[in-house]
Design a protein around this motif. Structure first.
Motif, PDB file in Angstrom:
ATOM      1  N   ALA A 234      -5.184 -15.139   1.453  1.00 17.30           N
ATOM      2  CA  ALA A 234      -5.262 -14.818   2.884  1.00 17.30           C
ATOM      3  C   ALA A 234      -3.914 -14.330   3.411  1.00 17.30           C
ATOM      4  CB  ALA A 234      -5.727 -16.042   3.664  1.00 17.30           C
ATOM      5  N   GLU A 235      -2.848 -15.003   3.003  1.00 18.47           N
ATOM      6  CA  GLU A 235      -1.516 -14.589   3.445  1.00 18.47           C
ATOM      7  C   GLU A 235      -1.161 -13.213   2.906  1.00 18.47           C
ATOM      8  OE1 GLU A 235       0.901 -17.764   2.083  1.00 18.47           O
ATOM      9  OE2 GLU A 235       0.654 -18.973   3.895  1.00 18.47           O
ATOM     10  N   ALA A 236      -1.585 -12.921   1.682  1.00 17.52           N
ATOM     11  CA  ALA A 236      -1.317 -11.600   1.109  1.00 17.52           C
ATOM     12  C   ALA A 236      -2.076 -10.517   1.872  1.00 17.52           C
ATOM     13  CB  ALA A 236      -1.702 -11.586  -0.365  1.00 17.52           C
ATOM     14  N   VAL A 237      -3.331 -10.804   2.245  1.00 13.91           N
ATOM     15  CA  VAL A 237      -4.118  -9.834   3.009  1.00 13.91           C
ATOM     16  C   VAL A 237      -3.483  -9.592   4.373  1.00 13.91           C
ATOM     17  CG1 VAL A 237      -6.333  -9.443   4.148  1.00 13.91           C
ATOM     18  CG2 VAL A 237      -6.269 -10.300   1.800  1.00 13.91           C
ATOM     19  N   ILE A 238      -3.054 -10.679   5.035  1.00 15.70           N
ATOM     20  CA  ILE A 238      -2.425 -10.544   6.348  1.00 15.70           C
ATOM     21  C   ILE A 238      -1.136  -9.733   6.250  1.00 15.70           C
ATOM     22  CG2 ILE A 238      -1.292 -11.830   8.197  1.00 15.70           C
ATOM     23  CD1 ILE A 238      -3.320 -14.067   7.698  1.00 15.70           C
ATOM     24  N   ALA A 239      -0.321 -10.026   5.229  1.00 16.87           N
ATOM     25  CA  ALA A 239       0.929  -9.289   5.057  1.00 16.87           C
ATOM     26  C   ALA A 239       0.665  -7.814   4.781  1.00 16.87           C
ATOM     27  CB  ALA A 239       1.746  -9.904   3.918  1.00 16.87           C
ATOM     28  N   ALA A 240      -0.363  -7.534   3.961  1.00 16.30           N
ATOM     29  CA  ALA A 240      -0.689  -6.138   3.665  1.00 16.30           C
ATOM     30  C   ALA A 240      -1.179  -5.423   4.915  1.00 16.30           C
ATOM     31  CB  ALA A 240      -1.751  -6.083   2.563  1.00 16.30           C
ATOM     32  N   ARG A 241      -2.028  -6.082   5.722  1.00 19.42           N
ATOM     33  CA  ARG A 241      -2.510  -5.495   6.968  1.00 19.42           C
ATOM     34  C   ARG A 241      -1.354  -5.213   7.928  1.00 19.42           C
ATOM     35  NH1 ARG A 241      -7.513  -3.195   7.045  1.00 19.42           N
ATOM     36  NH2 ARG A 241      -9.036  -4.525   5.974  1.00 19.42           N
ATOM     37  N   ARG A 242      -0.416  -6.141   7.999  1.00 14.47           N
ATOM     38  CA  ARG A 242       0.719  -5.953   8.893  1.00 14.47           C
ATOM     39  C   ARG A 242       1.532  -4.732   8.486  1.00 14.47           C
ATOM     40  NH1 ARG A 242       2.904 -10.581   8.240  1.00 14.47           N
ATOM     41  NH2 ARG A 242       1.900 -11.585  10.017  1.00 14.47           N
ATOM     42  N   VAL A 245      -0.480  -1.575   9.392  1.00 15.74           N
ATOM     43  CA  VAL A 245      -0.458  -1.263  10.825  1.00 15.74           C
ATOM     44  C   VAL A 245       0.904  -0.714  11.235  1.00 15.74           C
ATOM     45  CG1 VAL A 245      -0.593  -2.274  13.132  1.00 15.74           C
ATOM     46  CG2 VAL A 245      -2.283  -2.890  11.391  1.00 15.74           C
ATOM     47  N   GLU A 246       1.970  -1.321  10.725  1.00 17.39           N
ATOM     48  CA  GLU A 246       3.308  -0.826  11.057  1.00 17.39           C
ATOM     49  C   GLU A 246       3.480   0.618  10.611  1.00 17.39           C
ATOM     50  OE1 GLU A 246       6.011  -3.485   9.215  1.00 17.39           O
ATOM     51  OE2 GLU A 246       5.693  -5.117  10.658  1.00 17.39           O
ATOM     52  N   GLY A 247       2.994   0.942   9.426  1.00 21.30           N
ATOM     53  CA  GLY A 247       3.091   2.316   8.945  1.00 21.30           C
ATOM     54  C   GLY A 247       2.230   3.269   9.758  1.00 21.30           C
ATOM     55  N   ALA A 248       1.028   2.820  10.128  1.00 19.09           N
ATOM     56  CA  ALA A 248       0.132   3.680  10.900  1.00 19.09           C
ATOM     57  C   ALA A 248       0.711   3.970  12.279  1.00 19.09           C
ATOM     58  CB  ALA A 248      -1.236   3.018  11.013  1.00 19.09           C
ATOM     59  N   SER A 250       3.869   4.051  13.177  1.00 21.87           N
ATOM     60  CA  SER A 250       4.986   4.996  13.056  1.00 21.87           C
ATOM     61  C   SER A 250       4.486   6.412  12.782  1.00 21.87           C
ATOM     62  CB  SER A 250       5.931   4.536  11.949  1.00 21.87           C
ATOM     63  OG  SER A 250       5.285   4.564  10.687  1.00 21.87           O
ATOM     64  N   MET A 251       3.418   6.558  11.989  1.00 24.56           N
ATOM     65  CA  MET A 251       2.880   7.879  11.710  1.00 24.56           C
ATOM     66  C   MET A 251       2.233   8.491  12.954  1.00 24.56           C
ATOM     67  SD  MET A 251       1.277   7.246   7.910  1.00 24.56           S
ATOM     68  CE  MET A 251       0.695   8.940   7.767  1.00 24.56           C
ATOM     69  N   VAL A 252       1.509   7.695  13.738  1.00 22.35           N
ATOM     70  CA  VAL A 252       0.898   8.191  14.977  1.00 22.35           C
ATOM     71  C   VAL A 252       1.983   8.623  15.956  1.00 22.35           C
ATOM     72  CG1 VAL A 252      -0.438   7.520  17.005  1.00 22.35           C
ATOM     73  CG2 VAL A 252      -1.239   6.897  14.723  1.00 22.35           C
ATOM     74  N   GLU A 253       3.025   7.794  16.074  1.00 23.00           N
ATOM     75  CA  GLU A 253       4.121   8.135  16.971  1.00 23.00           C
ATOM     76  C   GLU A 253       4.783   9.435  16.547  1.00 23.00           C
ATOM     77  OE1 GLU A 253       8.267   6.128  18.666  1.00 23.00           O
ATOM     78  OE2 GLU A 253       7.088   5.152  17.080  1.00 23.00           O
ATOM     79  N   MET A 254       4.993   9.608  15.236  1.00 18.40           N
ATOM     80  CA  MET A 254       5.611  10.833  14.736  1.00 18.40           C
ATOM     81  C   MET A 254       4.706  12.039  14.993  1.00 18.40           C
ATOM     82  SD  MET A 254       6.802  11.681  10.822  1.00 18.40           S
ATOM     83  CE  MET A 254       5.103  11.496  10.253  1.00 18.40           C
ATOM     84  N   ALA A 255       3.390  11.882  14.805  1.00 21.71           N
ATOM     85  CA  ALA A 255       2.465  12.992  15.013  1.00 21.71           C
ATOM     86  C   ALA A 255       2.455  13.426  16.472  1.00 21.71           C
ATOM     87  CB  ALA A 255       1.070  12.588  14.562  1.00 21.71           C
ATOM     88  N   LEU A 256       2.388  12.479  17.401  1.00 24.68           N
ATOM     89  CA  LEU A 256       2.367  12.823  18.818  1.00 24.68           C
ATOM     90  C   LEU A 256       3.673  13.470  19.259  1.00 24.68           C
ATOM     91  CD1 LEU A 256       0.586   9.659  20.277  1.00 24.68           C
ATOM     92  CD2 LEU A 256      -0.400  11.930  19.916  1.00 24.68           C
ATOM     93  N   THR A 257       4.779  12.966  18.713  1.00 27.07           N
ATOM     94  CA  THR A 257       6.086  13.527  19.076  1.00 27.07           C
ATOM     95  C   THR A 257       6.207  14.971  18.613  1.00 27.07           C
ATOM     96  OG1 THR A 257       7.101  11.334  18.961  1.00 27.07           O
ATOM     97  CG2 THR A 257       8.573  13.230  18.856  1.00 27.07           C
ATOM     98  N   LEU A 279      -6.623   8.427  15.019  1.00 27.04           N
ATOM     99  CA  LEU A 279      -5.634   8.353  13.945  1.00 27.04           C
ATOM    100  C   LEU A 279      -5.521   6.936  13.389  1.00 27.04           C
ATOM    101  CD1 LEU A 279      -2.790  10.646  15.342  1.00 27.04           C
ATOM    102  CD2 LEU A 279      -4.290  11.103  13.384  1.00 27.04           C
ATOM    103  N   MET A 280      -5.574   5.932  14.253  1.00 28.01           N
ATOM    104  CA  MET A 280      -5.497   4.560  13.780  1.00 28.01           C
ATOM    105  C   MET A 280      -6.701   4.205  12.921  1.00 28.01           C
ATOM    106  SD  MET A 280      -2.637   3.262  14.716  1.00 28.01           S
ATOM    107  CE  MET A 280      -2.939   1.520  14.437  1.00 28.01           C
ATOM    108  N   VAL A 281      -7.868   4.713  13.282  1.00 27.26           N
ATOM    109  CA  VAL A 281      -9.057   4.462  12.468  1.00 27.26           C
ATOM    110  C   VAL A 281      -8.911   5.104  11.100  1.00 27.26           C
ATOM    111  CG1 VAL A 281     -11.526   4.942  12.250  1.00 27.26           C
ATOM    112  CG2 VAL A 281     -10.599   4.139  14.417  1.00 27.26           C
ATOM    113  N   VAL A 282      -8.417   6.348  11.107  1.00 28.81           N
ATOM    114  CA  VAL A 282      -8.250   7.058   9.839  1.00 28.81           C
ATOM    115  C   VAL A 282      -7.228   6.371   8.953  1.00 28.81           C
ATOM    116  CG1 VAL A 282      -7.462   9.211   8.794  1.00 28.81           C
ATOM    117  CG2 VAL A 282      -8.987   9.266  10.773  1.00 28.81           C
ATOM    118  N   LEU A 283      -6.089   5.959   9.529  1.00 34.82           N
ATOM    119  CA  LEU A 283      -4.991   5.403   8.733  1.00 34.82           C
ATOM    120  C   LEU A 283      -5.227   3.956   8.327  1.00 34.82           C
ATOM    121  CD1 LEU A 283      -1.980   6.898  10.724  1.00 34.82           C
ATOM    122  CD2 LEU A 283      -2.841   7.639   8.494  1.00 34.82           C
ATOM    123  N   CYS A 284      -5.935   3.202   9.140  1.00 34.19           N
ATOM    124  CA  CYS A 284      -6.113   1.774   8.852  1.00 34.19           C
ATOM    125  C   CYS A 284      -7.464   1.441   8.251  1.00 34.19           C
ATOM    126  CB  CYS A 284      -5.926   0.950  10.131  1.00 34.19           C
ATOM    127  SG  CYS A 284      -4.270   1.050  10.837  1.00 34.19           S
TER     128      CYS A 284
END
Length: 299
Positions: A234-242, A245-248, A250-257, A279-284
């Motif tokens: 469970a902790e591994a899944v949570i860490a991977a999700r985090r 999300v952090e990567g997604a 940053s990518m959305v912010e970069m795309a909009l900019t 974009l969040m749906v696609v990336l996550c």
């Protein structure tokens, strides 16, 4: 009124006097040859009786004294020399050696020894029961302390290894998913170094030094292994999700900019929110997305 017991004095190894056994072997053979000559040349004359009787008694006595003084030391072996219970030093010269026959000789190995401890059940820093075992390479550094300061230095080593492993196992948690603290599973070098220092401190009394040590077995106790495995998953899944999300984000912010800077398209707040959501749906998303092409034609 109880009498105060004197404190135990620590022994220290020092070099003992001894001589080459090969030199004394030559002397032994010379005396034996002289005894044979004396016996062979005796013809019973009255003038030879005194010297013959003296030679027959003195030469065998000298041979016995010399023979009793021989002892052998193999490589990486030592002999502690005592005189009527008093420590006189340690002989580390290997080969055939000789000392006075009334001096005691106790051989002791100074070779490296390897010990694999049994699996011990210990509670880690967080109170979780774990199984832990270690391998230790040790040797005798001070023969006087090993022989005279402890009753049985090998049994002393085994007991102190168990105590040190229990002490180290209770100082750290088994694991930390955040990797923010020292753990038994993730910090092998630091834990092994601290275990070695702990053992050297405990075994100093017996003149033992630890060359190396390391954990050979580390696992949760069987009664909680299943639950802890599910928690780790469970902790591994949570860490991977985090991380995802952090990567997604940053990518959305970069795309909009970049869209805004290059004037590719001008988005109002509603369209910007819709694009962010898509974009969040696609990336996550865990599954591949199916694009929908909007042609702008009404049916």
């Amino acid at each position: 009124m109880n009498e105060a017991h004197p404190a135990m004095t620590s022994s220290r190894e020092r070099a003992a006097w001894s001589t080459s056994g090969y030199l004394m072997l030559v002397v032994f053979l010379a005396l034996a040859f002289l005894l044979v000559v004396r016996i062979g040349t005796f013809n019973g004359e009255s003038g030879q009786v005194g010297s013959f009787v003296g030679g027959v008694f003195l030469l065998p006595l000298a041979l016995i004294v010399i023979a009793k003084g021989f002892y052998m030391i193999q490589p990486n072996q030592a002999a502690a020399i005592t005189l009527f219970g008093s420590y006189r030093g340690t002989d580390r010269n290997h080969g055939l050696r000789w000392v006075w026959p009334w001096m005691g000789k106790t051989r002791i190995s100074v070779r490296a020894n390897n010990v694999v401890s049994e699996k011990l059940k210990v509670n880690d820093l967080r109170g979780n029961p774990i199984e832990i075992a270690t391998t230790v390479v040790w040797r005798v550094a001070d023969t006087a302390q090993a022989l005279f300061d402890v009753d049985d230095y090998k049994a002393f080593v085994f007991v102190q290894i168990e105590s040190a492993v229990r002490s180290i196992g209770s100082r750290y948690p088994y694991d930390d998913i955040e990797h923010m603290e020292v753990t038994l599973r993730g910090s092998h070098d630091q834990v092994n170094a601290e275990l070695r220092d702990e053992l050297n401190s405990r075994l100093q009394t017996a003149g033992i030094t630890v060359d190396s040590c390391g954990l050979t077995h580390l696992a949760y106790a069987p009664e909680i292994a299943g639950a802890m495995l599910r928690r780790q998953q469970a902790e591994a899944v949570i860490a991977a999700r985090r991380k995802l999300v952090e990567g997604a984000v940053s990518m959305v912010e970069m795309a909009l900019t970049q869209l805004s800077e290059k004037n590719v398209v001008h988005l109002d707040d509603d369209r910007r929110a819709a694009m962010v959501a898509n974009l969040m749906v696609v990336l996550c998303g865990e599954r591949d997305t199916q694009p929908v092409v909007n042609t702008g034609m009404a049916s």
